[in-house]
Design a protein around this motif. Sequence first.
Motif, PDB file in Angstrom:
ATOM      1  N   ALA A   2       0.856  -1.189   0.000  1.00  0.00           N
ATOM      2  CA  ALA A   2       0.000   0.000   0.000  1.00  0.00           C
ATOM      3  C   ALA A   2       0.890   1.236   0.000  1.00  0.00           C
ATOM      4  CB  ALA A   2      -0.900  -0.002   1.242  1.00  0.00           C
ATOM      5  N   PRO A   3       0.343   2.390  -0.384  1.00  0.00           N
ATOM      6  CA  PRO A   3       1.127   3.619  -0.341  1.00  0.00           C
ATOM      7  C   PRO A   3       1.770   3.800   1.037  1.00  0.00           C
ATOM      8  CG  PRO A   3      -0.971   4.022  -1.408  1.00  0.00           C
ATOM      9  CD  PRO A   3      -1.032   2.626  -0.852  1.00  0.00           C
ATOM     10  N   TYR A   4       3.042   4.211   1.030  1.00  0.00           N
ATOM     11  CA  TYR A   4       3.780   4.323   2.291  1.00  0.00           C
ATOM     12  C   TYR A   4       4.402   5.709   2.441  1.00  0.00           C
ATOM     13  CZ  TYR A   4       7.162   3.301   5.935  1.00  0.00           C
ATOM     14  OH  TYR A   4       7.899   3.329   7.085  1.00  0.00           O
ATOM     15  N   CYS A   5       5.272   6.079   1.525  1.00  0.00           N
ATOM     16  CA  CYS A   5       6.003   7.339   1.705  1.00  0.00           C
ATOM     17  C   CYS A   5       5.201   8.561   1.251  1.00  0.00           C
ATOM     18  CB  CYS A   5       7.336   7.284   0.968  1.00  0.00           C
ATOM     19  SG  CYS A   5       7.183   7.380  -0.838  1.00  0.00           S
ATOM     20  N   MET A   6       4.319   8.376   0.308  1.00  0.00           N
ATOM     21  CA  MET A   6       3.486   9.451  -0.262  1.00  0.00           C
ATOM     22  C   MET A   6       4.320  10.563  -0.902  1.00  0.00           C
ATOM     23  SD  MET A   6       0.475   8.263   0.274  1.00  0.00           S
ATOM     24  CE  MET A   6      -0.813   9.493   0.196  1.00  0.00           C
ATOM     25  N   MET A   7       5.546  10.250  -1.313  1.00  0.00           N
ATOM     26  CA  MET A   7       6.374  11.277  -1.962  1.00  0.00           C
ATOM     27  C   MET A   7       7.263  10.712  -3.065  1.00  0.00           C
ATOM     28  SD  MET A   7       9.019  12.214   1.049  1.00  0.00           S
ATOM     29  CE  MET A   7      10.243  11.035   1.618  1.00  0.00           C
ATOM     30  N   GLY A   8       6.879   9.583  -3.657  1.00  0.00           N
ATOM     31  CA  GLY A   8       7.566   9.094  -4.843  1.00  0.00           C
ATOM     32  C   GLY A   8       8.832   8.302  -4.621  1.00  0.00           C
ATOM     33  N   VAL A   9       9.073   7.839  -3.419  1.00  0.00           N
ATOM     34  CA  VAL A   9      10.331   7.150  -3.125  1.00  0.00           C
ATOM     35  C   VAL A   9      10.179   5.631  -3.063  1.00  0.00           C
ATOM     36  CG1 VAL A   9      12.189   6.907  -1.426  1.00  0.00           C
ATOM     37  CG2 VAL A   9      11.236   9.160  -1.914  1.00  0.00           C
ATOM     38  N   CYS A  10       9.142   5.131  -2.428  1.00  0.00           N
ATOM     39  CA  CYS A  10       9.079   3.693  -2.111  1.00  0.00           C
ATOM     40  C   CYS A  10       8.480   2.818  -3.219  1.00  0.00           C
ATOM     41  CB  CYS A  10       8.286   3.479  -0.828  1.00  0.00           C
ATOM     42  SG  CYS A  10       6.503   3.755  -0.992  1.00  0.00           S
ATOM     43  N   PHE A  11       7.738   3.353  -4.117  1.00  0.00           N
ATOM     44  CA  PHE A  11       7.093   2.610  -5.216  1.00  0.00           C
ATOM     45  C   PHE A  11       6.096   1.555  -4.725  1.00  0.00           C
ATOM     46  CE2 PHE A  11       9.075   4.067  -9.162  1.00  0.00           C
ATOM     47  CZ  PHE A  11      10.067   4.874  -8.651  1.00  0.00           C
ATOM     48  N   GLU A  12       5.588   1.691  -3.515  1.00  0.00           N
ATOM     49  CA  GLU A  12       4.596   0.742  -3.007  1.00  0.00           C
ATOM     50  C   GLU A  12       3.192   1.056  -3.516  1.00  0.00           C
ATOM     51  OE1 GLU A  12       5.682  -1.794  -1.879  1.00  0.00           O
ATOM     52  OE2 GLU A  12       7.220  -1.533  -0.358  1.00  0.00           O
ATOM     53  N   CYS A  13       3.023   2.195  -4.156  1.00  0.00           N
ATOM     54  CA  CYS A  13       1.688   2.666  -4.536  1.00  0.00           C
ATOM     55  C   CYS A  13       1.346   2.426  -5.995  1.00  0.00           C
ATOM     56  CB  CYS A  13       1.596   4.160  -4.242  1.00  0.00           C
ATOM     57  SG  CYS A  13       2.772   5.143  -5.211  1.00  0.00           S
ATOM     58  N   LEU A  14       2.073   1.561  -6.679  1.00  0.00           N
ATOM     59  CA  LEU A  14       1.859   1.380  -8.118  1.00  0.00           C
ATOM     60  C   LEU A  14       0.453   0.880  -8.423  1.00  0.00           C
ATOM     61  CD1 LEU A  14       5.270  -0.235  -9.131  1.00  0.00           C
ATOM     62  CD2 LEU A  14       4.600   2.182  -9.199  1.00  0.00           C
ATOM     63  N   ARG A  47       1.876   3.123 -12.506  1.00  0.00           N
ATOM     64  CA  ARG A  47       1.968   4.557 -12.227  1.00  0.00           C
ATOM     65  C   ARG A  47       2.055   4.749 -10.716  1.00  0.00           C
ATOM     66  NH1 ARG A  47      -0.027   7.931 -16.128  1.00  0.00           N
ATOM     67  NH2 ARG A  47       1.416   9.347 -15.128  1.00  0.00           N
ATOM     68  N   GLN A  48       2.850   5.717 -10.302  1.00  0.00           N
ATOM     69  CA  GLN A  48       2.971   6.019  -8.876  1.00  0.00           C
ATOM     70  C   GLN A  48       1.776   6.857  -8.442  1.00  0.00           C
ATOM     71  OE1 GLN A  48       7.189   7.384  -9.311  1.00  0.00           O
ATOM     72  NE2 GLN A  48       7.248   6.662  -7.196  1.00  0.00           N
ATOM     73  N   ALA A  49       0.875   6.260  -7.708  1.00  0.00           N
ATOM     74  CA  ALA A  49      -0.370   6.925  -7.319  1.00  0.00           C
ATOM     75  C   ALA A  49      -0.123   8.163  -6.464  1.00  0.00           C
ATOM     76  CB  ALA A  49      -1.269   5.950  -6.572  1.00  0.00           C
ATOM     77  N   CYS A  50       0.962   8.198  -5.733  1.00  0.00           N
ATOM     78  CA  CYS A  50       1.217   9.341  -4.858  1.00  0.00           C
ATOM     79  C   CYS A  50       1.735  10.553  -5.619  1.00  0.00           C
ATOM     80  CB  CYS A  50       2.195   8.969  -3.751  1.00  0.00           C
ATOM     81  SG  CYS A  50       3.869   8.630  -4.339  1.00  0.00           S
ATOM     82  N   MET A  51       2.141  10.369  -6.863  1.00  0.00           N
ATOM     83  CA  MET A  51       2.731  11.457  -7.639  1.00  0.00           C
ATOM     84  C   MET A  51       1.771  12.030  -8.678  1.00  0.00           C
ATOM     85  SD  MET A  51       5.559  11.675  -6.136  1.00  0.00           S
ATOM     86  CE  MET A  51       6.410  12.856  -7.148  1.00  0.00           C
TER      87      MET A  51
END
Length: 100
Positions: free
Chosen positions: A53-65, A74-78
């Motif tokens: 699931a989304p973790y960092c919310m700033m484009g670093v961890c790639f958990e939000c694809l 796509r990075q959902a947080c970006m």
Amino acid sequence: MLKRLEDLAGEAVRIRIDGQTVEARLGDSVAAALLLSGLTATRTTVVSGALRAPYCMMGVCFECLVTIDGVANRQACMIDVKEGMSVQTQIEGQSGRAIR
Ligand code: FES
């Protein structure tokens, strides 16, 4: 628990997440909209199938694809939500809605 700051919330828009219509606000990232909708996972890992699931919310961890308007990974947080946007979780073998 994630909570929107209503004083900063933009205009309401509708997006679709795994086929269900959800209200979001202009200025929300897709990741924020996913979490606010109650989703607890957005993808599974390729190797083990573990939920992420989304973790960092700033484009670093790639958990939000997620897949956005047919484009995978796509990075959902970006990415900010837009009216009519279609978002699909990338959860192998199950629906994102089923794991709330
Ligand atoms: S939540 Fe970490 S890259 Fe999107």
